[in-house]
Design a protein around this motif. Sequence first.
Motif, mmCIF file in Angstrom:
data_model
loop_
_atom_site.group_PDB
_atom_site.id
_atom_site.type_symbol
_atom_site.label_atom_id
_atom_site.label_comp_id
_atom_site.label_asym_id
_atom_site.label_seq_id
_atom_site.Cartn_x
_atom_site.Cartn_y
_atom_site.Cartn_z
ATOM 1 N N UNK A 268 45.181 8.449 54.797
ATOM 2 C CA UNK A 268 46.028 9.390 55.133
ATOM 3 C C UNK A 268 46.214 10.352 54.364
ATOM 4 N N UNK A 269 45.989 10.524 53.256
ATOM 5 C CA UNK A 269 47.541 11.052 52.745
ATOM 6 C C UNK A 269 46.241 12.168 51.639
ATOM 7 N N UNK A 270 44.885 11.826 51.627
ATOM 8 C CA UNK A 270 43.852 12.647 51.226
ATOM 9 C C UNK A 270 43.839 14.094 51.455
ATOM 10 N N UNK A 271 44.199 14.373 52.875
ATOM 11 C CA UNK A 271 43.832 16.191 53.759
ATOM 12 C C UNK A 271 45.297 16.305 53.085
ATOM 13 N N UNK A 272 46.303 15.282 53.239
ATOM 14 C CA UNK A 272 48.165 16.116 52.592
ATOM 15 C C UNK A 272 48.097 16.206 51.164
ATOM 16 N N UNK B 206 45.165 2.150 54.493
ATOM 17 C CA UNK B 206 45.520 3.355 55.411
ATOM 18 C C UNK B 206 45.936 4.472 54.807
ATOM 19 N N UNK B 207 46.516 3.988 53.496
ATOM 20 C CA UNK B 207 47.691 5.488 53.275
ATOM 21 C C UNK B 207 46.974 6.111 52.869
ATOM 22 N N UNK B 208 46.106 5.488 51.875
ATOM 23 C CA UNK B 208 45.149 6.556 50.935
ATOM 24 C C UNK B 208 44.256 7.969 51.924
#
Lengths: 149, 149
Positions: B13-17, B9-11
Amino acid sequence: MKKPVWILSTLLVLMPALSNASDSMADKAVDYRQGVFSILGWNIGPMVQMMKKEKPYDKDIFARNAQRMAAVAPMALEGFIPDSATKDSDAKPKIWSNMDDFKSKMKDLETASAELAAVAKTGDMAQIGPKFQNLGQACKACHDEYREE
Amino acid sequence: MKKPVWILSTLLVLMPALSNASDSMADKAVDYRQGVFSILGWNIGPMVQMMKKEKPYDKDIFARNAQRMAAVAPMALEGFIPDSATKDSDAKPKIWSNMDDFKSKMKDLETASAELAAVAKTGDMAQIGPKFQNLGQACKACHDEYREE
């Protein structure tokens, strides 16, 4: 009282050292806050790669990068001065009409990066994982709402 | 062993960040180091104005800005990766053929900003003045030699 000599010489020395001295205040603010986000992005990049196991986990680099993010995260808000939604900025104008919410999201970033920096020193993934996820969510919450993608 | 759920889930979440995920490594490095210098410039600006008496001396803001400069100055060098004298960069190519001297000048910046941050807390101009001048000289020494003006 005469100005001490060092004041005069300091001024002469500093003039050429100030970057973009002729830019408007809004342009300087955009440069500044984008600078803060560049540092955040630069530092989180290798951390994401480590979490994805694209590169080996290096406790010291991970902890150093987390500490750097925690150091600069509290600097970002200051760059969102009034009337600085310029053409070079990805900041949505609604930031300024929702400043309380925006500040709260920036505070979440500050908290999440500080908490990650604290546990990153331990090298304990059971603690790092959830804090890293919190940080990712803090990034995403603000980008989704306030950044032109 | 299965990957824990939070990694996946972290991955997501982080992609667009991650900012500028499609940029080359050189472009990211230029953004990053320019970000560090933007933060330095943003913070030294009001300090120069205070020293010039263009705005009233505010001990807390002066000390906070000095501390911020000291926090980010050690981050700059890392951005000068090989083959990153891009068209968007003001870094002269001779940085990479004089890397030992460049590193030494960056170290001077680090030392000067740390020393200024230490005395800025005192509010004692007799101590702050000379350390501020050292910092200005550290900026100028490197700009003169290694930055396209």
